[in-house]
Structure formats: C-alpha cells, structure tokens
Design an enzyme around this catalytic site. Structure first.
Site, PDB file in Angstrom:
ATOM      1  N   ASP A 121     -11.479   7.509  10.011  1.00  0.00           N
ATOM      2  CA  ASP A 121     -12.406   8.626  10.238  1.00  0.00           C
ATOM      3  C   ASP A 121     -12.138   9.333  11.572  1.00  0.00           C
ATOM      4  O   ASP A 121     -13.064   9.649  12.322  1.00  0.00           O
ATOM      5  CB  ASP A 121     -13.865   8.117  10.175  1.00  0.00           C
ATOM      6  CG  ASP A 121     -14.170   7.433   8.851  1.00  0.00           C
ATOM      7  OD1 ASP A 121     -13.724   7.941   7.807  1.00  0.00           O
ATOM      8  OD2 ASP A 121     -14.841   6.384   8.870  1.00  0.00           O
ATOM      9  N   LEU A 133      -5.327   5.690   3.836  1.00  0.00           N
ATOM     10  CA  LEU A 133      -4.085   6.205   3.251  1.00  0.00           C
ATOM     11  C   LEU A 133      -2.932   5.935   4.207  1.00  0.00           C
ATOM     12  O   LEU A 133      -3.093   6.045   5.426  1.00  0.00           O
ATOM     13  CB  LEU A 133      -4.214   7.714   2.995  1.00  0.00           C
ATOM     14  CG  LEU A 133      -5.216   8.075   1.903  1.00  0.00           C
ATOM     15  CD1 LEU A 133      -5.503   9.562   1.918  1.00  0.00           C
ATOM     16  CD2 LEU A 133      -4.718   7.643   0.531  1.00  0.00           C
ATOM     17  N   GLY A 141      -5.938   7.240  11.108  1.00  0.00           N
ATOM     18  CA  GLY A 141      -7.004   6.423  11.676  1.00  0.00           C
ATOM     19  C   GLY A 141      -8.197   6.289  10.739  1.00  0.00           C
ATOM     20  O   GLY A 141      -8.225   6.857   9.640  1.00  0.00           O
ATOM     21  N   ASP A 196      -6.243  11.701   8.979  1.00  0.00           N
ATOM     22  CA  ASP A 196      -4.999  11.206   9.570  1.00  0.00           C
ATOM     23  C   ASP A 196      -4.938   9.700   9.340  1.00  0.00           C
ATOM     24  O   ASP A 196      -5.672   9.178   8.502  1.00  0.00           O
ATOM     25  CB  ASP A 196      -4.890  11.604  11.049  1.00  0.00           C
ATOM     26  CG  ASP A 196      -6.018  11.020  11.880  1.00  0.00           C
ATOM     27  OD1 ASP A 196      -6.698  10.088  11.405  1.00  0.00           O
ATOM     28  OD2 ASP A 196      -6.214  11.477  13.016  1.00  0.00           O
ATOM     29  N   ARG A 225       0.825  -1.219   0.000  1.00  0.00           N
ATOM     30  CA  ARG A 225       0.000   0.000   0.000  1.00  0.00           C
ATOM     31  C   ARG A 225       0.855   1.264   0.000  1.00  0.00           C
ATOM     32  O   ARG A 225       0.504   2.264  -0.609  1.00  0.00           O
ATOM     33  CB  ARG A 225      -0.932  -0.004   1.214  1.00  0.00           C
ATOM     34  CG  ARG A 225      -1.960  -1.133   1.133  1.00  0.00           C
ATOM     35  CD  ARG A 225      -3.111  -0.939   2.099  1.00  0.00           C
ATOM     36  NE  ARG A 225      -2.700  -0.529   3.410  1.00  0.00           N
ATOM     37  CZ  ARG A 225      -3.271   0.444   4.107  1.00  0.00           C
ATOM     38  NH1 ARG A 225      -4.279   1.101   3.627  1.00  0.00           N
ATOM     39  NH2 ARG A 225      -2.837   0.760   5.310  1.00  0.00           N
ATOM     40  N   HIS A 244     -17.880  12.186   5.545  1.00  0.00           N
ATOM     41  CA  HIS A 244     -18.328  10.954   6.214  1.00  0.00           C
ATOM     42  C   HIS A 244     -19.790  11.100   6.646  1.00  0.00           C
ATOM     43  O   HIS A 244     -20.172  12.126   7.218  1.00  0.00           O
ATOM     44  CB  HIS A 244     -17.440  10.680   7.431  1.00  0.00           C
ATOM     45  CG  HIS A 244     -17.802   9.415   8.125  1.00  0.00           C
ATOM     46  ND1 HIS A 244     -17.406   8.168   7.656  1.00  0.00           N
ATOM     47  CD2 HIS A 244     -18.567   9.169   9.216  1.00  0.00           C
ATOM     48  CE1 HIS A 244     -17.902   7.238   8.443  1.00  0.00           C
ATOM     49  NE2 HIS A 244     -18.609   7.811   9.402  1.00  0.00           N
ATOM     50  N   ASN A 257     -11.943  14.530   4.182  1.00  0.00           N
ATOM     51  CA  ASN A 257     -12.850  13.410   3.905  1.00  0.00           C
ATOM     52  C   ASN A 257     -14.273  13.827   4.248  1.00  0.00           C
ATOM     53  O   ASN A 257     -14.494  14.651   5.135  1.00  0.00           O
ATOM     54  CB  ASN A 257     -12.448  12.211   4.779  1.00  0.00           C
ATOM     55  CG  ASN A 257     -13.297  10.986   4.528  1.00  0.00           C
ATOM     56  OD1 ASN A 257     -13.632  10.666   3.378  1.00  0.00           O
ATOM     57  ND2 ASN A 257     -13.663  10.284   5.590  1.00  0.00           N
TER      58      ASN A 257
HETATM   59  C1  GRF Z   1     -20.601   8.972   0.842  1.00  0.00           C
HETATM   60  O1  GRF Z   1     -21.705   8.685   1.659  1.00  0.00           O
HETATM   61  C2  GRF Z   1     -19.400   9.296   1.683  1.00  0.00           C
HETATM   62  O2  GRF Z   1     -19.707   9.975   2.854  1.00  0.00           O
HETATM   63  C3  GRF Z   1     -18.874   7.931   2.022  1.00  0.00           C
HETATM   64  O3  GRF Z   1     -19.051   7.175   0.835  1.00  0.00           O
HETATM   65  C4  GRF Z   1     -20.150   7.728   0.097  1.00  0.00           C
HETATM   66  C5  GRF Z   1     -19.645   8.037  -1.290  1.00  0.00           C
HETATM   67  O4  GRF Z   1     -20.667   8.413  -2.171  1.00  0.00           O
HETATM   68  N1  GRF Z   1     -17.522   8.006   2.483  1.00  0.00           N
HETATM   69  P1  GRF Z   1     -20.296   8.968  -3.630  1.00  0.00           P
HETATM   70  O5  GRF Z   1     -19.341   7.967  -4.274  1.00  0.00           O
HETATM   71  O6  GRF Z   1     -19.685  10.327  -3.486  1.00  0.00           O
HETATM   72  O7  GRF Z   1     -21.608   8.999  -4.358  1.00  0.00           O
END
Ligand code: GRF
Length: 179
Positions: free
Chosen positions: A137, A85, A135, A133, A57, A101, A99
């Site tokens: 999320d 990552l 971890g 980072d 990776r 989430h 990111n």
């Molecule tokens: C989103 O819900 C995001 O928060 C999560 O994965 C999903 C990705 O959706 N990490 P898309 O590929 O942007 O439609």
C-alpha cells in the site's frame, strides 16, 4: 478494457460493474471468492490463479498477466486482492495498476486498516485510491477522502460506501474507453 483482481466479497468489483465501466476480465487467487460469482453473473470472463498451481509467485503473476493481456486489459484494478504483486507483473502494466485501500495512506497500510485506525484512537480515517508498486500500500496517491470514525457502529459500512464511489470516479478518469 479493465481487468479486476479480487480475493473476496467483491463489492468494489460490483460498484465498477454497476457503473457500466468496461470490465473485461476478473482474476482471483482464490477459487471460492464470491467476487468471481459476481463477474460470472455479469457475463465477464473469470480465472483463478492459485499459488499452489505454480512454481512461485513470479510465475503465477506472469501467467496471470498474459491472461489479462489476452483479454485486452489496459488498466488493472485491485479490488480487495490480498496478494502482493511481483515485479514481473508490475512491469507488464507500468503505471496502469490501481488499488483501493480503507485508510488515509500512508496511515494504516496492510490488511487490518480499519481495526488499526480504531485501535490507534484516531477521529478521522478514510479511503485511498493509489497506484501500485512493490510495497504494501505504498504507491503514489490518486485520490483520498476522509471518513469520520464516529459513529463507529457504521464505520465499516461508511468506508465501503466511499470506496465504491471513489474507485469508480478514479477508474473513470484513468480508463480512456470509459470517458
Ligand atoms: C475493501 O475494503 C478494500 O479496500 C480492501 O479489501 C476490501 C475488499 O472488499 N483492500 P470487496 O471484496 O471489494 O467487497
């Protein structure tokens, strides 16, 4: 320029493109990700970095980081990117990786955040934009917005709508060329 990492459908990538943000490169770990099709339609350079093509990776991440730098990427957005990552990648873009989430972190990290919130019986969940980072999320929060669970038939749709708006707002404030 903004570099976007994707693994799937790419609706968050589409929100960034539709907002006119300067997306200069889109990379994926999956060749079949529909998000790559969206990028190509928008005329944005794409590349796939499948794990099986690299020793490990770290090597994959270093090659991907170099490709992003070649495309003058200064800010990296994870928009549905489903791999963690490694440190070598994080060090190439210090404090410049974000990111999106689908929960109110630190509640419900991981890949099943919406189902986990439903399973826990919470009344309110939401969306978090955070710095990345090592971890899962865990990086510092940039922005959060609550989303009521009910009516649950539309929860996924409402969460995605908030994701698209909040991500665009956060990226606008972080990306100097987009201000
Ligand atoms: C989103 O819900 C995001 O928060 C999560 O994965 C999903 C990705 O959706 N990490 P898309 O590929 O942007 O439609």
């Amino acid at each position: 320029m903004i570099g976007v990492l994707v693994s799937g459908h790419g609706s968050n990538l589409q929100a960034l493109l539709d907002a006119g943000l300067p997306v200069g490169a889109v990379a994926s770990n999956r060749k079949a990700a529909y998000a790559l099709e969206r990028a190509r339609t928008a005329g944005v350079p794409t590349a796939t970095f499948s794990l099986e093509c690299f020793v490990d990776r770290e090597e994959r991440d270093l090659v991907m980081a170099s490709w992003l730098e070649e495309h003058e990427v200064e800010l990296v957005v994870l928009a549905g990117y489903m791999h963690l990552l490694t440190r070598p990648f994080l060090q190439r873009f210090p404090d410049r990786i974000v990111n999106v989430h689908p929960s109110l972190l630190p509640a419900f990290p991981g890949v099943h955040a919406i189902d986990d919130a439903l399973g826990a019986g919470v009344e309110t969940t939401g969306v978090t934009i955070h710095r990345v980072d090592e971890g899962i999320d865990t990086g510092p929060v940039i922005a959060q917005e609550q989303v009521p669970v009910e009516p649950r038939e539309t929860l996924v749709e409402r969460i995605h709508a908030v994701e698209h708006r909040l991500l665009v707002e956060a990226v606008r404030t972080l990306c100097p060329v987009a201000r």
